[in-house]
Enzyme design. Structure first.
Site, PDB file in Angstrom:
ATOM      1  N   GLU A   1      -5.273   2.379   6.799  1.00 62.83           N
ATOM      2  CA  GLU A   1      -4.970   2.276   5.362  1.00 62.83           C
ATOM      3  C   GLU A   1      -5.624   3.471   4.653  1.00 62.83           C
ATOM      4  O   GLU A   1      -5.119   4.008   3.684  1.00 62.83           O
ATOM      5  CB  GLU A   1      -5.538   0.965   4.791  1.00 62.83           C
ATOM      6  CG  GLU A   1      -5.378   0.879   3.277  1.00 62.83           C
ATOM      7  CD  GLU A   1      -5.647  -0.500   2.705  1.00 62.83           C
ATOM      8  OE1 GLU A   1      -5.372  -1.505   3.390  1.00 62.83           O
ATOM      9  OE2 GLU A   1      -6.136  -0.569   1.564  1.00 62.83           O
TER      10      GLU A   1
ATOM     11  N   SER B   1     -10.975  -1.767   3.304  1.00 61.78           N
ATOM     12  CA  SER B   1     -10.256  -2.127   4.527  1.00 61.78           C
ATOM     13  C   SER B   1      -9.778  -0.846   5.193  1.00 61.78           C
ATOM     14  O   SER B   1      -9.050  -0.068   4.584  1.00 61.78           O
ATOM     15  CB  SER B   1      -9.036  -2.991   4.205  1.00 61.78           C
ATOM     16  OG  SER B   1      -9.457  -4.169   3.581  1.00 61.78           O
TER      17      SER B   1
ATOM     18  N   ARG C   1       0.816  -1.238   0.000  1.00 61.57           N
ATOM     19  CA  ARG C   1       0.000   0.000   0.000  1.00 61.57           C
ATOM     20  C   ARG C   1       0.846   1.284   0.000  1.00 61.57           C
ATOM     21  O   ARG C   1       0.425   2.311   0.517  1.00 61.57           O
ATOM     22  CB  ARG C   1      -0.989   0.027   1.186  1.00 61.57           C
ATOM     23  CG  ARG C   1      -1.941  -1.152   1.228  1.00 61.57           C
ATOM     24  CD  ARG C   1      -2.897  -1.202   0.040  1.00 61.57           C
ATOM     25  NE  ARG C   1      -3.620  -2.451   0.050  1.00 61.57           N
ATOM     26  CZ  ARG C   1      -3.245  -3.525  -0.665  1.00 61.57           C
ATOM     27  NH1 ARG C   1      -2.201  -3.480  -1.471  1.00 61.57           N
ATOM     28  NH2 ARG C   1      -3.947  -4.634  -0.601  1.00 61.57           N
TER      29      ARG C   1
HETATM   30  P1  FAD Z   1      -8.682   8.024  -3.794  1.00 61.47           P
HETATM   31  O1  FAD Z   1      -9.372   7.407  -2.640  1.00 61.47           O
HETATM   32  O2  FAD Z   1      -9.348   9.115  -4.498  1.00 61.47           O
HETATM   33  O3  FAD Z   1      -7.233   8.497  -3.314  1.00 61.47           O
HETATM   34  C1  FAD Z   1      -6.402   7.626  -2.567  1.00 61.47           C
HETATM   35  C2  FAD Z   1      -5.017   8.254  -2.479  1.00 61.47           C
HETATM   36  O4  FAD Z   1      -4.437   8.280  -3.773  1.00 61.47           O
HETATM   37  C3  FAD Z   1      -5.045   9.707  -2.010  1.00 61.47           C
HETATM   38  O5  FAD Z   1      -3.888   9.940  -1.235  1.00 61.47           O
HETATM   39  C4  FAD Z   1      -4.990  10.514  -3.305  1.00 61.47           C
HETATM   40  O6  FAD Z   1      -4.369  11.785  -3.128  1.00 61.47           O
HETATM   41  C5  FAD Z   1      -4.136   9.620  -4.176  1.00 61.47           C
HETATM   42  N1  FAD Z   1      -4.453   9.726  -5.613  1.00 61.47           N
HETATM   43  C6  FAD Z   1      -5.578   9.357  -6.260  1.00 61.47           C
HETATM   44  N2  FAD Z   1      -5.458   9.556  -7.584  1.00 61.47           N
HETATM   45  C7  FAD Z   1      -4.208  10.078  -7.773  1.00 61.47           C
HETATM   46  C8  FAD Z   1      -3.475  10.503  -8.910  1.00 61.47           C
HETATM   47  N3  FAD Z   1      -3.975  10.462 -10.164  1.00 61.47           N
HETATM   48  N4  FAD Z   1      -2.216  10.976  -8.717  1.00 61.47           N
HETATM   49  C9  FAD Z   1      -1.665  11.062  -7.469  1.00 61.47           C
HETATM   50  N5  FAD Z   1      -2.321  10.681  -6.357  1.00 61.47           N
HETATM   51  C10 FAD Z   1      -3.575  10.188  -6.508  1.00 61.47           C
HETATM   52  N6  FAD Z   1      -8.046  -1.407  -2.092  1.00 61.47           N
HETATM   53  C11 FAD Z   1      -7.215  -2.442  -2.358  1.00 61.47           C
HETATM   54  O7  FAD Z   1      -5.996  -2.243  -2.504  1.00 61.47           O
HETATM   55  N7  FAD Z   1      -7.710  -3.715  -2.495  1.00 61.47           N
HETATM   56  C12 FAD Z   1      -9.029  -3.999  -2.367  1.00 61.47           C
HETATM   57  O8  FAD Z   1      -9.428  -5.148  -2.503  1.00 61.47           O
HETATM   58  C13 FAD Z   1      -9.926  -2.913  -2.081  1.00 61.47           C
HETATM   59  N8  FAD Z   1     -11.248  -3.147  -1.926  1.00 61.47           N
HETATM   60  C14 FAD Z   1     -12.079  -2.101  -1.663  1.00 61.47           C
HETATM   61  C15 FAD Z   1     -13.441  -2.341  -1.517  1.00 61.47           C
HETATM   62  C16 FAD Z   1     -14.326  -1.305  -1.254  1.00 61.47           C
HETATM   63  C17 FAD Z   1     -15.802  -1.586  -1.090  1.00 61.47           C
HETATM   64  C18 FAD Z   1     -13.829   0.027  -1.146  1.00 61.47           C
HETATM   65  C19 FAD Z   1     -14.757   1.170  -0.895  1.00 61.47           C
HETATM   66  C20 FAD Z   1     -12.471   0.282  -1.289  1.00 61.47           C
HETATM   67  C21 FAD Z   1     -11.576  -0.784  -1.533  1.00 61.47           C
HETATM   68  N9  FAD Z   1     -10.202  -0.554  -1.681  1.00 61.47           N
HETATM   69  C22 FAD Z   1      -9.370  -1.609  -1.949  1.00 61.47           C
HETATM   70  C23 FAD Z   1      -9.630   0.786  -1.471  1.00 61.47           C
HETATM   71  C24 FAD Z   1      -9.538   1.659  -2.738  1.00 61.47           C
HETATM   72  O9  FAD Z   1     -10.512   1.286  -3.704  1.00 61.47           O
HETATM   73  C25 FAD Z   1      -8.135   1.620  -3.361  1.00 61.47           C
HETATM   74  O10 FAD Z   1      -7.156   2.083  -2.439  1.00 61.47           O
HETATM   75  C26 FAD Z   1      -8.049   2.452  -4.641  1.00 61.47           C
HETATM   76  O11 FAD Z   1      -6.821   2.189  -5.265  1.00 61.47           O
HETATM   77  C27 FAD Z   1      -8.166   3.957  -4.392  1.00 61.47           C
HETATM   78  O12 FAD Z   1      -8.373   4.606  -5.645  1.00 61.47           O
HETATM   79  P2  FAD Z   1      -9.169   5.977  -5.736  1.00 61.47           P
HETATM   80  O13 FAD Z   1      -9.138   6.451  -7.126  1.00 61.47           O
HETATM   81  O14 FAD Z   1     -10.508   5.840  -5.130  1.00 61.47           O
HETATM   82  O15 FAD Z   1      -8.237   6.896  -4.829  1.00 61.47           O
END
Ligand code: FAD
Length: 303
Positions: free
Chosen positions: A296, A226, A176
């Site tokens: 996380e 998580s 992560r």
């Molecule tokens: P955001 O939540 O919008 O941002 C997360 C971080 O990334 C922030 O610090 C943000 O500043 C940064 N960020 C986002 N986009 C960029 C960019 N283009 N450039 C620079 N920084 C950026 N995660 C897992 O790893 N495995 C799983 O199985 C998993 N299952 C999930 C299930 C559910 C129901 C939910 C709600 C979440 C789950 N997640 C899981 C967590 C999440 O989906 C991941 O961490 C995902 O990668 C986050 O992407 P996001 O675009 O939503 O990022």
């Protein structure tokens, strides 16, 4: 609102691309979070660069958001510019065994293209509800796969406005984490390299993983997945369960009864409810097992 700053943002973007006092609960899967002073939706890498340059000149902080699926924003909101890299920057293109996608593409979209073009190896990511950018930053992973296994390179914008292409080995992808998070880079696009596969096998694996998510995870409630990282040698959900915290509630936030590793927004939770719940869960687990749970979920704003 600072009218002058708003005007400068509007000179870079169109009126539709700039919002003020935008509730962040509309842009996070937790469905909590107060207003962002400015919320912008760039369509190109150039627009992203111009906005960050303006922020640097004007001394206004900015923060990147993808689908907000790993994010807890304070009830007080964010006194700066939220740069949302999502639908407006979500092109996906397949060339041979490589998928070129912009940072705002949802992992589910990329997975769909992999399936359509019979490319295997991305099935693990199909059910993760984030963007490609967020997944690169977090080195998102599930069911034995992680971004590290499939990324070939990532194009980023650095703090000085330079566009750099980083090869997989330069990304320092760990559990992560990545160099992207450490250096505050902005992901613009990425190349994913996959193997040739068979559509029916790829689909079968995706369906199986989807079924496992539906059965095990509280997908019927807003959450950010998580809540805590997996501590070395343990599972966060199991520790929380063994500390008798299943269903434990603070205000509208609850440790999911279905999966103790998830904090859910059960009933109109505030960000403070979620934070307080996380703090108490972490302390109770520490008191009982001597293991400190680390979030996380990324937190933004004042708590
Ligand atoms: P955001 O939540 O919008 O941002 C997360 C971080 O990334 C922030 O610090 C943000 O500043 C940064 N960020 C986002 N986009 C960029 C960019 N283009 N450039 C620079 N920084 C950026 N995660 C897992 O790893 N495995 C799983 O199985 C998993 N299952 C999930 C299930 C559910 C129901 C939910 C709600 C979440 C789950 N997640 C899981 C967590 C999440 O989906 C991941 O961490 C995902 O990668 C986050 O992407 P996001 O675009 O939503 O990022």
């Amino acid at each position: 609102m600072n009218q002058e700053f708003y005007k400068k943002l509007e000179s870079i973007l169109t009126e539709e691309q700039v919002k003020i006092e935008e509730p962040m609960k509309n842009h996070t899967t937790f469905r909590v979070g107060g207003p962002a002073a400015y919320f912008v939706m760039p369509r190109t890498a150039e627009e992203v660069a111009k906005v960050t340059e303006l922020c640097a000149q004007e001394n206004v902080p900015y923060y990147i958001v993808g689908n907000g699926s790993n994010l807890l924003v304070s009830d007080k909101g964010y006194d700066g510019v939220i740069i949302q890299i999502y639908k407006q920057m979500s092109q996906v293109e397949v060339k041979g065994r490589e998928i070129y996608a912009q940072a705002g593409a949802l992992l589910s979209m990329v997975a769909k293209r992999a399936l359509d073009t019979e490319l295997a190896g991305f099935e693990f990511a199909a059910g993760i509800p984030g963007t490609l950018g967020g997944a690169c930053v977090m080195n998102a992973g599930a069911y034995g796969g992680e971004m590290k296994d499939v990324l070939k390179s990532v194009t980023v914008l650095d703090k000085d406005g330079n566009v750099k292409k980083l090869a997989k080995d330069e990304l320092e992808l760990g559990y992560r984490t990545s160099v992207i998070a450490k250096k505050g880079y902005i992901v613009l696009d990425a190349v994913i390299e996959l193997k040739e596969g068979k559509a029916e096998e790829i689909k079968a694996l995706m369906d199986d993983l989807k079924e496992r998510r539906i059965t095990k995870q509280p997908l019927e409630y807003p959450s950010a997945g998580s809540t805590f990282k997996r501590p070395e040698g343990y599972f966060a959900g199991k520790l929380i369960q063994d500390a008798d915290l299943r269903g434990f509630q603070v205000g509208g936030a609850q440790v999911s009864e279905k999966h103790c590793g998830f904090v859910i927004n059960k009933d109109g939770a505030t960000a403070s409810d979620v934070m307080e719940l996380m703090r108490q869960v972490s302390d109770k687990v520490y008191d009982k097992f001597g293991v400190r749970l680390e979030p996380e979920v990324k937190r933004l704003g004042e708590f």
